[in-house]
Write a protein that holds these residues in place. Structure first.
Motif, PDB file in Angstrom:
ATOM      1  N   ASN A  65       0.937  -1.017  -0.130  1.00 26.69           N
ATOM      2  CA  ASN A  65      -0.028  -0.037  -0.024  1.00 26.69           C
ATOM      3  C   ASN A  65       0.704   1.219  -0.011  1.00 26.69           C
ATOM      4  O   ASN A  65       2.211   1.048   0.277  1.00 26.69           O
ATOM      5  N   MET A  66       0.272   2.265  -0.331  1.00 29.38           N
ATOM      6  CA  MET A  66       1.180   3.511  -0.287  1.00 29.38           C
ATOM      7  C   MET A  66      -0.061   4.914  -0.143  1.00 29.38           C
ATOM      8  O   MET A  66      -1.031   4.621  -0.865  1.00 29.38           O
ATOM      9  N   TYR A  67       0.413   6.001   0.370  1.00 26.04           N
ATOM     10  CA  TYR A  67      -0.503   6.903   0.201  1.00 26.04           C
ATOM     11  C   TYR A  67      -0.253   7.722  -1.003  1.00 26.04           C
ATOM     12  O   TYR A  67       0.832   7.703  -1.346  1.00 26.04           O
ATOM     13  N   GLY A  72       3.746  14.993   5.190  1.00 23.62           N
ATOM     14  CA  GLY A  72       2.773  16.014   6.027  1.00 23.62           C
ATOM     15  C   GLY A  72       1.864  15.028   6.909  1.00 23.62           C
ATOM     16  O   GLY A  72       2.293  14.015   7.346  1.00 23.62           O
ATOM     17  N   ALA A  73       0.623  15.592   7.364  1.00 26.53           N
ATOM     18  CA  ALA A  73       0.107  15.170   8.425  1.00 26.53           C
ATOM     19  C   ALA A  73      -0.927  14.160   8.044  1.00 26.53           C
ATOM     20  O   ALA A  73      -1.969  14.044   8.185  1.00 26.53           O
ATOM     21  N   TYR A  74      -0.501  12.961   7.730  1.00 30.02           N
ATOM     22  CA  TYR A  74      -1.110  11.747   7.627  1.00 30.02           C
ATOM     23  C   TYR A  74      -0.718  10.622   8.220  1.00 30.02           C
ATOM     24  O   TYR A  74      -0.171   9.613   7.771  1.00 30.02           O
ATOM     25  N   ILE A  78       2.444   5.852   4.655  1.00 29.00           N
ATOM     26  CA  ILE A  78       3.589   5.852   3.974  1.00 29.00           C
ATOM     27  C   ILE A  78       3.708   6.348   2.465  1.00 29.00           C
ATOM     28  O   ILE A  78       2.908   6.301   1.804  1.00 29.00           O
ATOM     29  N   SER A  79       4.645   7.333   2.229  1.00 24.38           N
ATOM     30  CA  SER A  79       4.568   7.912   1.065  1.00 24.38           C
ATOM     31  C   SER A  79       5.458   7.182  -0.145  1.00 24.38           C
ATOM     32  O   SER A  79       6.262   6.385   0.385  1.00 24.38           O
ATOM     33  N   PRO A  80       5.113   7.605  -1.225  1.00 24.63           N
ATOM     34  CA  PRO A  80       5.916   6.913  -2.578  1.00 24.63           C
ATOM     35  C   PRO A  80       7.450   7.184  -2.442  1.00 24.63           C
ATOM     36  O   PRO A  80       8.213   6.588  -2.574  1.00 24.63           O
ATOM     37  N   GLN A  81       7.676   8.507  -1.926  1.00 19.16           N
ATOM     38  CA  GLN A  81       9.255   9.000  -1.866  1.00 19.16           C
ATOM     39  C   GLN A  81       9.813   7.953  -0.725  1.00 19.16           C
ATOM     40  O   GLN A  81      11.017   7.350  -0.986  1.00 19.16           O
TER      41      GLN A  81
END
Ligand code: PEP
Length: 249
Positions: A65-67, A72-74, A78-81
């Motif tokens: 999964n990924m956001y 930021g405030a999440y 977990i971010s793609p970067q």
């Protein structure tokens, strides 16, 4: 066109970091292959040890999964970067368990797909019908709707590199595999849908997996179908059996 087979294991919420290293040591010699792309999609906390344990091997690591935001405030996301920097190559998006238990929508998945492409991650986009939908005779309509909504606005040059996994929900973790004919029918319909949205060349490039109780006994027949380019494997990906699935002829 020759498409390279891709077999991915979805570890789901299994394996601690220490167990990850142990399992990779067991599976590594069993999944060696020159002509199949092999991916282990591990829990987020296992990504870093899995990358280290697979360095120099033919195994690529995927996330589950990924956001769709950069940072930021999440809380909890977990971010793609983050994935990219850790060395992740693939990301499963839209698994039915995420759609069902975490209420992921096609609109969110569309944003996630765009972000994954932006960061050079290869999405494994899951789609699949419920048993009720199959019994109502709306399987192909439903899958086409998922594909069209999820890919909305995504260019052909990205779609040709991605992976789509057809996973009938009634076949996931149930031991009840779709018949070869059912699996091929839907995978072909997905390819036809891609041709309709884009063009034949894009449809011929995209790799389409079947997932749902794939095991060492049924993989050969499923993967031999003209529109099935490998599998997304849950339960059997945590066992030495996964080596047999990767190397099935
Ligand atoms: C999956 O998790 O995507 C899956 C197909 O699971 P299983 O192989 O256990 O049915």
């Amino acid at each position: 066109m020759e498409r390279r087979r891709i077999v991915a294991g979805n570890w789901k919420m299994n394996m601690t970091p220490a167990k990850t290293v142990e399992l990779i040591a067991t599976l590594r010699p069993l999944v060696e292959s020159l002509d199949v792309d092999v991916v282990f999609c591990v829990p987020a906390i296992d990504i870093v040890p899995a990358i280290t344990a697979t360095r120099g091997t033919n195994i690529a690591i995927g996330a589950q999964n990924m956001y769709f935001e950069e940072s930021g405030a999440y809380t909890g996301e977990i971010s793609p970067q983050m994935l990219k920097e850790a060395g992740v190559k693939y990301v499963i998006l839209g698994h039915s368990e995420r759609r069902e238990y975490f209420h992921e929508t096609d609109e969110e998945l569309n944003k996630k797909l765009k972000k994954a492409f932006e960061h050079g991650l290869t999405p494994i986009l899951c789609c699949g019908e419920t048993l009720e939908q199959r019994e109502m005779g709306i399987t192909l309509d439903f899958i086409r709707m998922q594909i069209k909504s999820d890919l909305n606005g995504i260019p052909a040059s990205k779609v040709e590199e991605m992976v789509i996994a057809y996973e009938p929900i009634w076949a996931i973790g149930t031991g009840r595999t779709a018949t070869t004919e059912q699996a091929e029918e839907v995978c072909k319909a997905i390819r036809d849908c891609i041709a309709e949205i884009y063009d034949d060349a894009t449809a011929q490039s995209v790799r389409i997996q079947y997932g749902g109780s794939v095991n060492a006994g049924n993989a050969s027949e499923l993967f031999a179908q003209p529109d099935i380019d490998g599998g997304l494997v849950g339960g059997a990906s945590l066992k030495p059996e996964f080596g047999k699935i990767v190397n099935c002829k």
